[in-house]
Design a protein around this motif. Structure first.
Motif, PDB file in Angstrom:
ATOM      1  N   GLN A  91      -3.314   2.317  -7.443  1.00 18.80           N
ATOM      2  CA  GLN A  91      -3.080   1.126  -6.621  1.00 18.80           C
ATOM      3  C   GLN A  91      -1.599   0.743  -6.691  1.00 18.80           C
ATOM      4  OE1 GLN A  91      -6.630   0.823  -5.106  1.00 18.80           O
ATOM      5  NE2 GLN A  91      -5.325  -0.949  -4.779  1.00 18.80           N
ATOM      6  N   PHE A  92      -1.086   0.149  -5.606  1.00 20.27           N
ATOM      7  CA  PHE A  92       0.259  -0.419  -5.619  1.00 20.27           C
ATOM      8  C   PHE A  92       0.337  -1.516  -4.568  1.00 20.27           C
ATOM      9  CE2 PHE A  92       0.232   3.177  -2.771  1.00 20.27           C
ATOM     10  CZ  PHE A  92       1.044   2.838  -1.703  1.00 20.27           C
ATOM     11  N   ARG A  93       1.301  -2.420  -4.784  1.00 15.51           N
ATOM     12  CA  ARG A  93       1.380  -3.619  -3.941  1.00 15.51           C
ATOM     13  C   ARG A  93      -0.006  -4.264  -3.837  1.00 15.51           C
ATOM     14  NH1 ARG A  93       5.571  -1.565   0.871  1.00 15.51           N
ATOM     15  NH2 ARG A  93       7.465  -1.738  -0.403  1.00 15.51           N
ATOM     16  N   SER A  94      -0.654  -4.399  -4.966  1.00 13.47           N
ATOM     17  CA  SER A  94      -2.050  -4.829  -5.020  1.00 13.47           C
ATOM     18  C   SER A  94      -2.223  -6.045  -5.925  1.00 13.47           C
ATOM     19  CB  SER A  94      -2.931  -3.680  -5.540  1.00 13.47           C
ATOM     20  OG  SER A  94      -2.866  -2.558  -4.689  1.00 13.47           O
ATOM     21  N   LYS A  95      -3.428  -6.595  -5.935  1.00 14.45           N
ATOM     22  CA  LYS A  95      -3.767  -7.677  -6.860  1.00 14.45           C
ATOM     23  C   LYS A  95      -5.217  -7.525  -7.270  1.00 14.45           C
ATOM     24  CE  LYS A  95      -5.132 -11.234  -3.499  1.00 14.45           C
ATOM     25  NZ  LYS A  95      -4.875 -12.632  -3.042  1.00 14.45           N
ATOM     26  N   ARG A  96      -5.553  -8.166  -8.388  1.00 14.71           N
ATOM     27  CA  ARG A  96      -6.943  -8.149  -8.858  1.00 14.71           C
ATOM     28  C   ARG A  96      -7.783  -9.132  -8.042  1.00 14.71           C
ATOM     29  NH1 ARG A  96      -8.708  -5.249 -13.006  1.00 14.71           N
ATOM     30  NH2 ARG A  96      -7.301  -4.584 -14.692  1.00 14.71           N
ATOM     31  N   ILE A 151      -7.448  -5.197  -4.679  1.00 17.22           N
ATOM     32  CA  ILE A 151      -7.220  -5.159  -3.246  1.00 17.22           C
ATOM     33  C   ILE A 151      -5.781  -4.738  -3.005  1.00 17.22           C
ATOM     34  CG2 ILE A 151      -6.723  -7.652  -3.218  1.00 17.22           C
ATOM     35  CD1 ILE A 151      -7.793  -7.695  -0.336  1.00 17.22           C
ATOM     36  N   GLY A 152      -5.595  -3.784  -2.096  1.00 16.76           N
ATOM     37  CA  GLY A 152      -4.244  -3.324  -1.787  1.00 16.76           C
ATOM     38  C   GLY A 152      -4.209  -1.837  -1.464  1.00 16.76           C
ATOM     39  N   TYR A 153      -2.993  -1.320  -1.367  1.00 14.87           N
ATOM     40  CA  TYR A 153      -2.820   0.094  -1.060  1.00 14.87           C
ATOM     41  C   TYR A 153      -3.271   0.960  -2.240  1.00 14.87           C
ATOM     42  CZ  TYR A 153       0.400  -1.571   2.607  1.00 14.87           C
ATOM     43  OH  TYR A 153       0.981  -2.202   3.682  1.00 14.87           O
ATOM     44  N   GLN A 154      -3.817   2.131  -1.904  1.00 14.63           N
ATOM     45  CA  GLN A 154      -4.163   3.093  -2.944  1.00 14.63           C
ATOM     46  C   GLN A 154      -3.722   4.493  -2.542  1.00 14.63           C
ATOM     47  OE1 GLN A 154      -8.140   5.253  -4.343  1.00 14.63           O
ATOM     48  NE2 GLN A 154      -8.200   3.078  -4.882  1.00 14.63           N
ATOM     49  N   ALA A 155      -2.973   5.135  -3.451  1.00 14.90           N
ATOM     50  CA  ALA A 155      -2.697   6.566  -3.325  1.00 14.90           C
ATOM     51  C   ALA A 155      -3.943   7.270  -3.846  1.00 14.90           C
ATOM     52  CB  ALA A 155      -1.457   6.936  -4.128  1.00 14.90           C
ATOM     53  N   GLY A 168      -4.258  13.108  -1.936  1.00 12.48           N
ATOM     54  CA  GLY A 168      -3.004  12.748  -1.294  1.00 12.48           C
ATOM     55  C   GLY A 168      -3.112  11.801  -0.129  1.00 12.48           C
ATOM     56  N   SER A 169      -4.250  11.102   0.019  1.00 10.76           N
ATOM     57  CA  SER A 169      -4.440  10.176   1.138  1.00 10.76           C
ATOM     58  C   SER A 169      -3.953   8.775   0.784  1.00 10.76           C
ATOM     59  CB  SER A 169      -5.926  10.093   1.510  1.00 10.76           C
ATOM     60  OG  SER A 169      -6.417  11.338   1.927  1.00 10.76           O
ATOM     61  N   LEU A 170      -3.743   7.966   1.809  1.00 12.43           N
ATOM     62  CA  LEU A 170      -3.414   6.550   1.630  1.00 12.43           C
ATOM     63  C   LEU A 170      -4.608   5.728   2.085  1.00 12.43           C
ATOM     64  CD1 LEU A 170      -1.316   4.363   0.890  1.00 12.43           C
ATOM     65  CD2 LEU A 170      -0.586   4.399   3.287  1.00 12.43           C
ATOM     66  N   TYR A 171      -5.173   4.958   1.155  1.00 12.14           N
ATOM     67  CA  TYR A 171      -6.369   4.155   1.422  1.00 12.14           C
ATOM     68  C   TYR A 171      -6.051   2.678   1.252  1.00 12.14           C
ATOM     69  CZ  TYR A 171     -11.272   2.635   1.097  1.00 12.14           C
ATOM     70  OH  TYR A 171     -12.476   2.019   1.306  1.00 12.14           O
ATOM     71  N   ASP A 172      -6.757   1.825   1.975  1.00 12.21           N
ATOM     72  CA  ASP A 172      -6.586   0.381   1.844  1.00 12.21           C
ATOM     73  C   ASP A 172      -7.812  -0.176   1.126  1.00 12.21           C
ATOM     74  OD1 ASP A 172      -5.308  -2.018   2.039  1.00 12.21           O
ATOM     75  OD2 ASP A 172      -5.843  -2.387   4.122  1.00 12.21           O
ATOM     76  N   GLU A 173      -7.677  -0.345  -0.185  1.00 16.57           N
ATOM     77  CA  GLU A 173      -8.791  -0.722  -1.067  1.00 16.57           C
ATOM     78  C   GLU A 173      -9.203  -2.183  -0.887  1.00 16.57           C
ATOM     79  OE1 GLU A 173     -11.476  -0.070  -4.401  1.00 16.57           O
ATOM     80  OE2 GLU A 173     -10.269   1.367  -3.285  1.00 16.57           O
ATOM     81  N   SER A 174     -10.496  -2.410  -0.634  1.00 15.79           N
ATOM     82  CA  SER A 174     -11.119  -3.752  -0.603  1.00 15.79           C
ATOM     83  C   SER A 174     -10.540  -4.684   0.458  1.00 15.79           C
ATOM     84  CB  SER A 174     -10.988  -4.438  -1.977  1.00 15.79           C
ATOM     85  OG  SER A 174     -11.641  -3.691  -2.966  1.00 15.79           O
ATOM     86  N   SER A 201       2.456  -1.928  10.067  1.00 12.28           N
ATOM     87  CA  SER A 201       2.762  -2.729  11.249  1.00 12.28           C
ATOM     88  C   SER A 201       2.244  -4.155  11.147  1.00 12.28           C
ATOM     89  CB  SER A 201       2.178  -2.062  12.501  1.00 12.28           C
ATOM     90  OG  SER A 201       0.765  -1.935  12.375  1.00 12.28           O
ATOM     91  N   ASP A 202       1.294  -4.387  10.243  1.00  9.69           N
ATOM     92  CA  ASP A 202       0.715  -5.718  10.077  1.00  9.69           C
ATOM     93  C   ASP A 202       1.596  -6.537   9.131  1.00  9.69           C
ATOM     94  OD1 ASP A 202      -0.775  -7.990   9.518  1.00  9.69           O
ATOM     95  OD2 ASP A 202      -2.680  -6.914   9.367  1.00  9.69           O
ATOM     96  N   GLU A 203       2.306  -7.507   9.663  1.00  7.37           N
ATOM     97  CA  GLU A 203       3.257  -8.277   8.867  1.00  7.37           C
ATOM     98  C   GLU A 203       2.587  -9.262   7.913  1.00  7.37           C
ATOM     99  OE1 GLU A 203       6.304 -10.004  11.262  1.00  7.37           O
ATOM    100  OE2 GLU A 203       7.023  -8.051  12.008  1.00  7.37           O
ATOM    101  N   THR A 204       1.268  -9.393   7.983  1.00  9.94           N
ATOM    102  CA  THR A 204       0.568 -10.272   7.049  1.00  9.94           C
ATOM    103  C   THR A 204       0.205  -9.550   5.742  1.00  9.94           C
ATOM    104  OG1 THR A 204      -1.673  -9.757   7.875  1.00  9.94           O
ATOM    105  CG2 THR A 204      -0.441 -11.495   9.014  1.00  9.94           C
ATOM    106  N   ILE A 205       0.369  -8.223   5.719  1.00 11.13           N
ATOM    107  CA  ILE A 205       0.017  -7.448   4.523  1.00 11.13           C
ATOM    108  C   ILE A 205       1.129  -7.583   3.486  1.00 11.13           C
ATOM    109  CG2 ILE A 205      -0.455  -5.150   3.611  1.00 11.13           C
ATOM    110  CD1 ILE A 205      -2.684  -6.141   5.396  1.00 11.13           C
ATOM    111  N   PRO A 206       0.828  -8.039   2.273  1.00  7.93           N
ATOM    112  CA  PRO A 206       1.854  -8.194   1.228  1.00  7.93           C
ATOM    113  C   PRO A 206       2.519  -6.866   0.893  1.00  7.93           C
ATOM    114  CG  PRO A 206      -0.177  -9.325   0.603  1.00  7.93           C
ATOM    115  CD  PRO A 206      -0.502  -8.497   1.805  1.00  7.93           C
TER     116      PRO A 206
END
Length: 212
Positions: free
Chosen positions: A97-102, A111-115, A123-129, A179-184
């Motif tokens: 996870q990165f740029r994420s929070k519990r 919740i956040g990006y996941q390698a 090697g995929s990019l997933y958007d967790e939770s 592209s979504d500017e609301t994503i931290p």
């Protein structure tokens, strides 16, 4: 003269306070011996084994996702680590996870990006939770040539402003611009073991360069 020197010193300190703080390079996030700088279930799930952070036991089903997280947030960085994933049954999967929070409900989720890391997701990019979708899926034929099954693999995550790139063993697998500017675009880094599988994962040699 003394008054002039005093005023000059104060002015210098004032100006220095507004100078940009240099980014930290080649910072080790794991010392190979302790959980210093990390937090999570280090009693039942996460352990340190042979200089690596590990989770999962042979023959035991992982009951649910679990994450070991950094105690501070990161925004722009280049992170490198080695990961080894093995498993014999169920959903064999892990990720970083990165740029994420519990989350608080359930408390073991993030919740956040996941390698992503695992069969069909190497090697995929997933958007967790959050969006709960794979944002970029690399070519499976290429990944079959690059991934070392049941062995150590080098994973690199480069997050620069809204641009994200992933590399497996030196090969780029993801190029993505949010592209979504609301994503931290800052947050915690977390190491995952996925639930619903007889899975073992280990992470080591975790280093990070902070980028401007």
């Amino acid at each position: 003269m003394k008054t002039f020197l005093f005023v000059s010193a104060i002015a210098t300190l004032f100006l220095v306070g507004f100078l940009p703080v240099p980014a930290k390079k080649n910072v080790s996030l794991f010392d190979g011996k302790t959980f210093r700088g990390w937090e999570g279930d280090t009693v039942n799930t996460w352990r340190i084994e042979n200089g690596a952070i590990a989770a999962g036991q042979p023959g035991h089903m992982v009951p649910h996702n679990d994450f070991l997280c950094t105690t501070r947030s990161y925004a722009n960085f280049a992170m490198r680590l080695k990961v080894r994933l093995t498993g014999t049954k169920g959903f064999v999967n892990a990720g970083i996870q990165f740029r994420s929070k519990r989350l608080t409900n359930p408390p073991y989720e993030m919740i956040g990006y996941q390698a992503d890391w695992g069969p069909k997701y190497w090697g995929s990019l997933y958007d967790e939770s959050r969006r709960k979708v794979t944002l970029v899926q690399p070519d499976s034929v290429q990944l079959a040539k690059w991934v070392k099954i049941d062995d150590w693999n080098t994973y690199e995550i480069r997050a620069e402003n809204r641009r994200i790139r992933l590399y497996v063993n030196g090969h780029q697998t993801v190029e993505y611009t949010e592209s979504d500017e609301t994503i931290p675009q800052s947050g915690l880094i977390g190491l995952q073991i996925h639930g619903a599988g007889i899975t073992q994962v280990a992470y080591k040699e975790i280093t990070l360069d902070e980028l401007p």
